[in-house]
Design an enzyme around this catalytic site. Structure first.
Site, PDB file in Angstrom:
ATOM      1  N   VAL A  10       0.865  -1.174   0.000  1.00  0.00           N
ATOM      2  CA  VAL A  10       0.000   0.000   0.000  1.00  0.00           C
ATOM      3  C   VAL A  10       0.898   1.218   0.000  1.00  0.00           C
ATOM      4  O   VAL A  10       2.066   1.147   0.373  1.00  0.00           O
ATOM      5  CB  VAL A  10      -0.978   0.030   1.208  1.00  0.00           C
ATOM      6  CG1 VAL A  10      -2.037  -1.055   1.079  1.00  0.00           C
ATOM      7  CG2 VAL A  10      -0.236  -0.085   2.523  1.00  0.00           C
ATOM      8  N   SER A  11       0.346   2.362  -0.415  1.00  0.00           N
ATOM      9  CA  SER A  11       1.164   3.554  -0.624  1.00  0.00           C
ATOM     10  C   SER A  11       1.406   4.390   0.617  1.00  0.00           C
ATOM     11  O   SER A  11       2.356   5.153   0.675  1.00  0.00           O
ATOM     12  CB  SER A  11       0.536   4.442  -1.698  1.00  0.00           C
ATOM     13  OG  SER A  11       0.490   3.749  -2.915  1.00  0.00           O
ATOM     14  N   SER A  12       0.543   4.296   1.609  1.00  0.00           N
ATOM     15  CA  SER A  12       0.749   5.142   2.786  1.00  0.00           C
ATOM     16  C   SER A  12       0.570   4.337   4.064  1.00  0.00           C
ATOM     17  O   SER A  12      -0.068   3.279   4.074  1.00  0.00           O
ATOM     18  CB  SER A  12      -0.228   6.325   2.775  1.00  0.00           C
ATOM     19  OG  SER A  12      -1.534   5.882   3.054  1.00  0.00           O
TER      20      SER A  12
END
Length: 190
Positions: A10-12
């Site tokens: 996931v990106s964050s």
């Protein structure tokens, strides 16, 4: 036959890996490498590197979507080239890609190109919107979010600690934010 190895990203830090982990577990992955790291950077993805090192001939790397593995076509091609040199295949659950077949390999290449195109279009539209808002001048609605750090609190923390880095830590803000508030001065406070 080798193992099915999962990779989730996931990106964050605020996003959850649970949905991807559940899907990969359901796809019979014997080991899952997972990380919270932006996909726009091609270096520093520790779990991706560990996974690429771990896989062996006959293994299948399984991801939920191609954009979890890479955000650009060159990056995707670089990763799959590494997999190819180890005779490791790629399976993508949500996009029905399985490079163990010629059809799956072709679909993978087409979807990778489309994903990169969509990312480029989205960035271009965002930039156009920002440029149009900025062109309106001082009355532009594009002013960023309002300041939440009060100049007086920042100045008091610097005075108390005698050190800007320590003052920033005590306030729970970055040094960049502290410097921005100090540079703007008390006149910008509402």
């Amino acid at each position: 036959m080798g193992e099915i190895i999962g990779y989730a990203r996931v990106s964050s830090r605020t996003q959850s890996l649970d949905i991807q982990r559940d899907a990969l577990t359901g796809a019979n992955c014997t080991k899952i490498f997972a990380e919270k790291f932006t996909g726009t950077r091609t270096t520093g993805r520790v779990e991706l590197e560990k996974m690429l090192e771990y896989v062996r001939e006959g293994d299948v790397v399984c991801v939920t979507k191609l954009d979890r593995l890479a955000r650009s076509l060159p990056d995707l091609l670089k990763i799959t080239a590494k997999l190819d040199t180890k005779n490791v295949e790629l399976r993508c659950l949500d996009q029905a890609i399985d490079t163990t077949t010629p059809e799956g390999r072709m679909t993978y290449q087409i979807l990778g190109a489309v994903a990169e195109f969509e990312t480029s279009i989205r960035k271009a539209r965002q930039r156009e919107g920002i440029d149009a808002a900025l062109a309106k001048g001082p009355d532009s609605p594009f002013k960023g979010r309002p300041a939440t750090i009060e100049y007086n609190k920042v100045a008091a923390a610097v005075e108390k600690h005698g050190n800007k880095a320590q003052a920033a830590r005590s306030l729970g803000i970055s040094r960049d934010s502290l410097y921005r508030v100090l540079k703007a001065g008390p006149a910008t406070q509402a």
